[in-house]
Design a protein around this motif. Sequence first.
Motif, mmCIF file in Angstrom:
data_model
loop_
_atom_site.group_PDB
_atom_site.id
_atom_site.type_symbol
_atom_site.label_atom_id
_atom_site.label_comp_id
_atom_site.label_asym_id
_atom_site.label_seq_id
_atom_site.Cartn_x
_atom_site.Cartn_y
_atom_site.Cartn_z
ATOM 1 N N ALA A 1 39.517 47.785 15.121
ATOM 2 C CA ALA A 1 40.358 48.796 15.492
ATOM 3 C C ALA A 1 39.982 50.014 14.644
ATOM 4 O O ALA A 1 40.051 51.188 15.192
ATOM 5 C CB ALA A 1 41.731 48.495 14.952
ATOM 6 N N ASP A 2 39.103 49.928 13.647
ATOM 7 C CA ASP A 2 38.460 50.774 12.777
ATOM 8 C C ASP A 2 37.682 51.683 13.358
ATOM 9 O O ASP A 2 37.200 52.692 13.006
ATOM 10 C CB ASP A 2 38.221 50.429 11.218
ATOM 11 N N ALA A 3 37.047 51.169 14.521
ATOM 12 C CA ALA A 3 35.978 51.742 15.508
ATOM 13 C C ALA A 3 36.490 52.758 16.171
ATOM 14 O O ALA A 3 36.015 53.816 16.650
ATOM 15 C CB ALA A 3 34.978 51.022 16.069
ATOM 16 N N MET A 4 38.183 52.669 16.564
ATOM 17 C CA MET A 4 38.736 53.581 17.283
ATOM 18 C C MET A 4 39.090 55.093 17.007
ATOM 19 O O MET A 4 39.258 55.282 15.714
ATOM 20 C CB MET A 4 39.955 52.962 17.836
ATOM 21 N N PRO A 5 38.772 55.973 17.912
ATOM 22 C CA PRO A 5 39.322 57.272 17.336
ATOM 23 C C PRO A 5 40.725 57.439 17.524
ATOM 24 O O PRO A 5 41.353 56.537 18.323
ATOM 25 C CB PRO A 5 38.508 58.152 18.321
ATOM 26 N N THR A 6 41.284 58.090 16.836
ATOM 27 C CA THR A 6 42.769 58.595 17.227
ATOM 28 C C THR A 6 42.706 59.888 17.810
ATOM 29 O O THR A 6 41.898 60.942 17.423
ATOM 30 C CB THR A 6 43.671 58.474 15.995
ATOM 31 N N SER A 7 43.598 60.371 18.687
ATOM 32 C CA SER A 7 43.257 61.521 19.438
ATOM 33 C C SER A 7 44.695 62.219 19.879
ATOM 34 O O SER A 7 45.628 61.755 20.173
ATOM 35 C CB SER A 7 42.552 61.318 20.776
ATOM 36 N N VAL A 8 44.339 63.879 19.970
ATOM 37 C CA VAL A 8 45.095 64.560 20.744
ATOM 38 C C VAL A 8 44.613 64.979 22.079
ATOM 39 O O VAL A 8 43.632 65.462 22.258
ATOM 40 C CB VAL A 8 45.590 65.838 20.117
ATOM 41 N N ILE A 9 45.031 64.605 23.183
ATOM 42 C CA ILE A 9 44.772 64.996 24.700
ATOM 43 C C ILE A 9 45.653 66.026 25.140
ATOM 44 O O ILE A 9 46.853 66.059 25.130
ATOM 45 C CB ILE A 9 44.781 63.742 25.426
ATOM 46 N N VAL A 10 44.927 67.142 25.255
ATOM 47 C CA VAL A 10 45.446 68.488 25.593
ATOM 48 C C VAL A 10 45.339 68.954 27.092
ATOM 49 O O VAL A 10 44.181 68.708 27.589
ATOM 50 C CB VAL A 10 44.909 69.743 24.753
ATOM 51 N N VAL A 11 46.462 69.063 27.905
ATOM 52 C CA VAL A 11 46.321 69.772 29.260
ATOM 53 C C VAL A 11 46.585 71.028 29.222
ATOM 54 O O VAL A 11 47.553 71.809 28.974
ATOM 55 C CB VAL A 11 47.394 69.115 30.274
ATOM 56 N N PRO A 12 45.275 71.984 29.464
ATOM 57 C CA PRO A 12 45.483 73.443 29.164
ATOM 58 C C PRO A 12 46.183 74.027 30.439
ATOM 59 O O PRO A 12 46.256 73.523 31.487
ATOM 60 C CB PRO A 12 43.943 73.737 29.304
ATOM 61 N N LYS A 13 46.952 75.070 30.050
ATOM 62 C CA LYS A 13 47.638 75.805 31.339
ATOM 63 C C LYS A 13 46.699 76.417 32.241
ATOM 64 O O LYS A 13 46.778 76.237 33.387
ATOM 65 C CB LYS A 13 48.426 76.803 30.878
ATOM 66 N N ASP A 14 45.775 76.719 31.828
ATOM 67 C CA ASP A 14 44.379 77.343 32.510
ATOM 68 C C ASP A 14 43.398 76.145 32.673
ATOM 69 O O ASP A 14 42.800 76.134 32.012
ATOM 70 C CB ASP A 14 43.881 78.473 32.172
ATOM 71 N N GLN A 15 43.431 75.531 33.887
ATOM 72 C CA GLN A 15 42.579 74.495 34.288
ATOM 73 C C GLN A 15 41.033 74.777 34.418
ATOM 74 O O GLN A 15 40.188 74.302 34.390
ATOM 75 C CB GLN A 15 42.937 73.691 35.616
ATOM 76 N N ASN A 16 40.938 76.294 34.299
ATOM 77 C CA ASN A 16 39.483 76.761 34.549
ATOM 78 C C ASN A 16 39.008 77.041 33.221
ATOM 79 O O ASN A 16 37.887 77.447 33.151
ATOM 80 C CB ASN A 16 39.631 77.923 35.292
ATOM 81 N N ALA A 17 39.732 76.847 32.161
ATOM 82 C CA ALA A 17 39.350 77.380 30.907
ATOM 83 C C ALA A 17 39.009 76.231 29.823
ATOM 84 O O ALA A 17 38.983 76.525 28.601
ATOM 85 C CB ALA A 17 40.329 78.410 30.401
ATOM 86 N N THR A 18 39.283 74.770 30.520
ATOM 87 C CA THR A 18 39.006 73.774 29.502
ATOM 88 C C THR A 18 37.633 73.961 28.512
ATOM 89 O O THR A 18 37.562 73.618 27.454
ATOM 90 C CB THR A 18 38.912 72.588 30.434
ATOM 91 N N ALA A 19 36.611 74.361 29.136
ATOM 92 C CA ALA A 19 35.100 74.335 28.329
ATOM 93 C C ALA A 19 35.436 75.466 27.202
ATOM 94 O O ALA A 19 35.121 75.280 26.094
ATOM 95 C CB ALA A 19 34.265 74.887 29.167
ATOM 96 N N GLY A 20 36.075 76.466 27.583
ATOM 97 C CA GLY A 20 36.542 77.643 26.474
ATOM 98 C C GLY A 20 37.456 77.050 25.366
ATOM 99 O O GLY A 20 37.242 77.395 24.214
ATOM 100 N N ILE A 21 38.390 76.368 26.007
ATOM 101 C CA ILE A 21 39.314 75.964 24.886
ATOM 102 C C ILE A 21 38.653 74.897 23.975
ATOM 103 O O ILE A 21 38.983 74.552 22.928
ATOM 104 C CB ILE A 21 40.695 75.457 25.768
ATOM 105 N N ALA A 22 37.657 74.081 24.529
ATOM 106 C CA ALA A 22 37.080 73.067 23.865
ATOM 107 C C ALA A 22 36.470 73.753 22.549
ATOM 108 O O ALA A 22 36.443 73.393 21.478
ATOM 109 C CB ALA A 22 36.185 72.287 24.642
#
Length: 201
Positions: A139-160
């Motif tokens: 389990a210690d090898a697993m990341p803990t995460s926040v998964i975000v759905v951006p409002k602008d689906q064309n801006a995922t790269a910029g938001i990252a």
Amino acid sequence: MNDRDTGADNEPENPETTAPPSAALSHQPRAARWYRLAMAALVLAAVAVLGGSGWWLVYGRAVDGYALPDGPIPLGTHDVCAGTVTVSLKTDAEMAAVARALRGDPRVLRSYTETQQEAYVRFRRIFASQPELLKTTGADAMPTSVIVVPKDQNATAGIAEQFRVQFPSARKVSDDNEVRSRFTGPGYRDPTCLPNGEHSR
């Protein structure tokens, strides 16, 4: 010459002054009843409208008729189909801090959280047919995460990119659209994906 001789009693009578008292008063209760009925109809109409949107008014927002919670959602079994940006972190405490920082963020349509233990359970489910891999991965090898759905689906790269600056302690920030595009082609949008970013269940 008296009044009878002058014909004064032949003058037309005023119906408002000569109507029996009971007849004159009968209009007031009737008007009051109509007023009460009209007000009741307005109240019922308001309740009908608010009934559909009451959850949104109390708990969050809405998009195209779908209620959206005002805060992160445990990922669990949610089938997210929209383009996402994932912020992977080292500890659950860091994950919780990032989730709080993104609450109400205007870039975010929806966000999900996954603890390290939840990620490990999902990992074991996905790789259940590979016992050797499960033996060597804890389990210690697993990341803990926040998964975000951006409002602008064309801006995922910029938001990252923005998240990499905003959360420098993150293990990794990934534009999941970029990964998906390798298999589906750039700009692909799942036609079965609902406006809230999930498949229906």
